[in-house]
Design an enzyme around this catalytic site. Structure first.
Site, mmCIF file in Angstrom:
data_model
loop_
_atom_site.group_PDB
_atom_site.id
_atom_site.type_symbol
_atom_site.label_atom_id
_atom_site.label_comp_id
_atom_site.label_asym_id
_atom_site.label_seq_id
_atom_site.Cartn_x
_atom_site.Cartn_y
_atom_site.Cartn_z
ATOM 1 N N MET A 18 24.293 9.262 2.615
ATOM 2 C CA MET A 18 23.983 10.646 3.464
ATOM 3 C C MET A 18 24.333 10.425 4.876
ATOM 4 O O MET A 18 25.002 11.389 5.384
ATOM 5 C CB MET A 18 22.826 11.288 3.068
ATOM 6 C CG MET A 18 22.728 12.708 3.526
ATOM 7 S SD MET A 18 23.756 13.807 2.561
ATOM 8 C CE MET A 18 22.783 14.366 1.379
ATOM 9 N N GLU A 26 0.838 -1.087 -0.080
ATOM 10 C CA GLU A 26 0.103 0.052 0.081
ATOM 11 C C GLU A 26 0.822 1.446 -0.013
ATOM 12 O O GLU A 26 0.324 2.435 -0.596
ATOM 13 C CB GLU A 26 -0.851 0.057 1.293
ATOM 14 C CG GLU A 26 -2.154 -1.050 0.992
ATOM 15 C CD GLU A 26 -1.734 -2.244 1.652
ATOM 16 O OE1 GLU A 26 -0.379 -2.552 1.903
ATOM 17 O OE2 GLU A 26 -2.482 -3.064 1.882
ATOM 18 N N PHE A 33 -11.558 -7.424 13.936
ATOM 19 C CA PHE A 33 -10.432 -7.776 12.956
ATOM 20 C C PHE A 33 -10.159 -6.835 11.899
ATOM 21 O O PHE A 33 -10.816 -6.231 11.226
ATOM 22 C CB PHE A 33 -10.491 -9.273 12.148
ATOM 23 C CG PHE A 33 -9.726 -9.476 11.178
ATOM 24 C CD1 PHE A 33 -8.296 -10.030 11.663
ATOM 25 C CD2 PHE A 33 -10.049 -9.685 9.826
ATOM 26 C CE1 PHE A 33 -7.456 -10.375 10.837
ATOM 27 C CE2 PHE A 33 -9.081 -10.086 8.899
ATOM 28 C CZ PHE A 33 -7.669 -10.504 9.580
ATOM 29 N N LYS A 41 -17.528 -0.931 5.527
ATOM 30 C CA LYS A 41 -17.819 -2.130 4.427
ATOM 31 C C LYS A 41 -19.198 -2.013 4.245
ATOM 32 O O LYS A 41 -19.640 -2.114 2.956
ATOM 33 C CB LYS A 41 -17.182 -3.292 5.144
ATOM 34 C CG LYS A 41 -17.680 -4.540 4.086
ATOM 35 C CD LYS A 41 -17.261 -5.666 4.646
ATOM 36 C CE LYS A 41 -17.293 -6.957 3.601
ATOM 37 N NZ LYS A 41 -17.008 -8.235 4.231
#
Lengths: 564, 191
Positions: A472, A51, A113, A163
């Site tokens: 760096m 994601e 859940f 949902k």
């Protein structure tokens, strides 16, 4: 009117907004949405591998095109994986719509859940966020969200949908008008402040422009050049402002800031008038605020009034779209010139140009590779970088001259941004050559998105500056922590084998002489290409303003740092 | 100095959370915060007291404006305003000192709203400094419990903090209006 499901309303809303691509990853609570997707083929869904990749890809898409990006994830871990990308979009003011599913309404707040309080989490890292509790609210929420994300100072907006709201049916009514009380994204320009600014511009002997990301976001590049030319003012860029003026423009003096040029930083410190245009006076660009240039007058043009007087005292704050403001300003004064001042900067540039160029050595250096890539792809290509040394060299040496040519994570400094952002940029700009300059560290954070490139046929060219170090961090440990290298030397997989395992063309380069041919070979290859450049291990980025120092304390060698 | 700011906000869920989160992450110190409804449905009013110089006051105001749910912010410390706070103070009291306490109540134009054999509850509606002063005077008596609402404020005279009128924007045009999409059509438009 026939009622449709919340899922259909979401997809219809995306079409109404004009979102043609969604970077997403499915999961339990967004299944009702995915179930309806085949009926809406106009909205392309790109399945990423993580994601965070969806978020950065949506950012890359938005940065490359100026259009609203869109990323989608499921509840819980899917949603929390977006957080880094959301924060990155917030820091760099990138318009992205983030959509997440959540558990059904009757389960909200019960620790079910894959439940996460994602609207609670994204509240401080979005321009605005919503939890939609009724299917009939979806369309107005999407219209408002897109409006907020793209107007005023752009930014990420997050919409969380339980949902069962995807399943609930409602009429699809797209609003024709929007009005948000107290939200004024198109402020009218204050005439008094314009008058004050013009007086300061007329009176200035050593004016300087700091041109930032706002110039690019507002499409004000042309107006910037006109204003600079008419007022005879040299232009410096912040990192994200690079591309707002061509590097070869006679008044362009390149990047200022922590790794800006010696002359840019000294010009900023010696000006008697600072004109900040679409930038937020950040510490990486300005160094120690108190000693930036305490005697200079400051005109600061920004669409976000909260940026005025935040970090440095502003003499004349102008709230407005920087393009509108420049259009007005240009008409308010007769042509000016500042020959002596420009000669002074030119002389500095002549004396200090050595610290800002490709080192003339036999070893393969990232500076050499990046300058060759820039040369071969020209300004019509897109350069996407990660974060670190290679990013600063790209900013210094890749001749960034076109708005949206450079895509990089500025404010948040997100390693791992490069691969997914390049993917998103390639989706937005299918006809441009997209190169991503990666560090070997950042590349390994998100390289799984190579699989997405293959699925979607995105011919991104990935150049890994492989020095076996977090460059760096190593540079700072060398310079400021007495060479004490801790957790900075990392072993790498065989990147060529890795690329081949994914099934893409993969090459290795360890000599300077091979660089040009390999770049051309990659450019000519129709698919994604990975190049493992085995570069010198301990190069440093110069010049440098040590953290907490003033711009006038820019150093150009290790010896100068040790003398501090 | 202390800044008293009044904000009109949309009465949406989570708006208090947004404001509180903003104060925390920007490092502004809230000395008091009071929230309540207004004469207009759907709009709540928050009154903040923030400690800091003028620059802090200005930043608080501007940062608040960045929250979409904030409609209007006014710094009332710059204007003539009425400032009030309610305090409820429960004092231990017995027959021998009840008269003294009730004298104080009268002097401060407070009210004794509950009296039992062993306690008096004093209610005071006043400027916060007056509340402080009553508390100082009550120092000699054991205070069992005390609660203050935080200050609320309103401008003197006929003017008010009003909801600005926002011109509606055509949804279909906003991309162009923002100056970011000067050329070409939207990549895809249904119909």
């Amino acid at each position: 009117m026939k009622k449709i499901t919340g899922a259909d309303i979401v997809l219809e809303s995306l079409k109404k907004i004009g979102i043609d691509t969604v970077f997403g990853y499915p999961g339990g609570v967004v299944l009702p949405l995915y179930d309806r997707w085949p009926s809406h083929p106009e909205v392309r869904h790109i399945l990423v591998r993580h994601e965070q990749g969806a978020g950065h890809a949506a950012e890359g898409y938005a940065k490359a095109s100026g259009r609203l990006g869109c990323a989608l994830a499921t509840s819980g871990p899917g949603a929390t994986n977006l957080v880094t990308a959301i924060t990155d979009a917030m820091m760099d003011s990138i318009p992205v719509l983030f959509i997440t599913g959540n558990v059904a309404r009757n389960l909200l707040g019960r620790d079910g859940f894959q439940e996460a309080d994602i609207t609670g989490i994204t509240m401080p890292i979005t321009k605005h966020n919503y939890l939609v509790m009724r299917a009939e609210d979806i369309a107005p929420t999407f219209a408002e969200a897109a409006y907020i994300a793209t107007t005023g100072r752009p930014g990420p907006v997050h919409i969380d949908i339980p949902k069962d709201v995807f399943i609930e049916e409602a009429d699809f009514e797209w609003p024709e008008q929007i009005s948000i009380r107290g939200y004024e994204p198109f402020p009218s320009v204050n005439e008094d402040e314009i008058k004050n600014a013009v007086q300061l511009i007329r009176r200035a002997e050593r004016p300087i422009i700091f041109a930032g990301h706002g110039i690019i976001q507002a499409d004000a590049s042309k107006e910037l050049m006109e204003f600079a030319e008419k007022s005879g003012t040299p232009v410096l860029n912040t990192l994200l402002g690079l591309g707002s003026i061509p590097q070869d423009h006679v008044l362009s003096y390149g990047m200022m800031g922590m790794h800006g040029s010696y002359w840019a930083n000294h010009a900023a410190s010696n000006a008697d008038l600072i004109i900040g245009l679409g930038m937020r006076m950040d510490d990486r660009a300005l160094g120690r605020f108190a000693d930036l240039n305490p005697t200079a007058n400051v005109i600061h043009v920004d669409i976000d009034p909260a940026e005025h007087n935040k970090n440095i005292i502003t003499t004349t704050p102008i709230v407005g779209n920087v393009r509108e403001v420049l259009k007005i300003l240009i008409t308010q004064f007769e042509p000016l010139s500042h020959i002596d001042w420009i000669h002074w900067i030119d002389e500095l540039r002549r004396d200090h140009k050595d610290s800002f160029k490709v080192p003339e050595v036999d070893e393969l250096t990232p500076q050499y590779i990046e300058s060759r890539i820039a040369e071969k792809i020209g300004n019509e290509g897109v350069v996407v970088t990660g974060v670190g040394q290679h990013q600063m060299w790209a900013a210094q040496l890749m001749n960034i001259s076109r708005p949206r040519q450079l895509i990089t994570s500025g404010g948040l400094g997100t390693m791992g941004f490069e691969v997914p952002a390049a993917l998103g940029a390639q989706v937005a700009e299918p006809n441009r050559t997209v190169w991503t300059i990666c560090g070997d560290g950042g590349f390994q954070m998100t390289n799984q998105e190579i699989a997405t490139m293959i699925d979607e046929n995105l011919p991104v060219k990935m150049a890994i500056m492989n020095n076996g170090f977090l460059g760096m961090v190593r540079q700072w440990q060398e310079l400021f922590y007495g060479n004490n290298y801790v957790s900075v030397n990392m072993s790498q997989p065989d990147f060529v084998k890795l690329g081949e395992a994914y099934g893409i063309k993969s090459l290795r380069v360890s000599h300077k002489s091979e660089v040009d041919d390999v770049i051309i070979e990659a450019n000519n290859h129709p698919g994604p290409v990975l190049i493992d450049f085995q570069v010198e291990t301990e190069g440093n980025v110069w010049p440098m303003v040590p953290a907490g120092a003033a711009l006038s304390e820019t150093v150009e060698t290790s010896d100068q740092v040790k003398a501090l | 100095m202390k800044h008293t700011l009044a904000a009109l906000v949309e009465n949406h869920p989570g708006v208090l959370n947004r404001v509180a989160s903003l104060f925390r992450r920007r490092g502004f110190n809230i000395e008091s915060l009071a929230v309540g409804t207004t004469e207009q449905e759907g709009i709540s009013r928050m009154t903040f007291v923030v400690e800091g110089d003028d620059n802090v006051g200005e930043q608080v105001e501007k940062q608040l404006y960045k929250l979409i749910d904030i409609i209007k912010v006014s710094d009332l410390s710059r204007e003539e305003s009425i400032v009030r706070e309610i305090a409820l103070i429960k004092v231990r009291s017995e027959k021998n000192n009840r008269r003294d306490i009730l004298d104080l109540v009268e002097i401060f134009r407070a009210q004794a709203v509950d009296i039992t054999e062993y306690s008096v509850v004093i209610q005071l509606v006043a400027h916060p400094e007056t509340v402080d002063s009553l508390l100082e005077n009550l120092a000699a008596y054991p205070i069992i419990e005390m609660v203050r609402t935080g200050r609320i404020a309103m401008l003197r005279g006929p003017q008010a903090i009003s909801v600005p009128t926002t011109e509606p924007v055509e949804v279909a045009r906003f991309h162009q209006a923002s100056g970011r999409r000067p050329e070409g059509e939207l990549p895809y438009v249904s119909e």
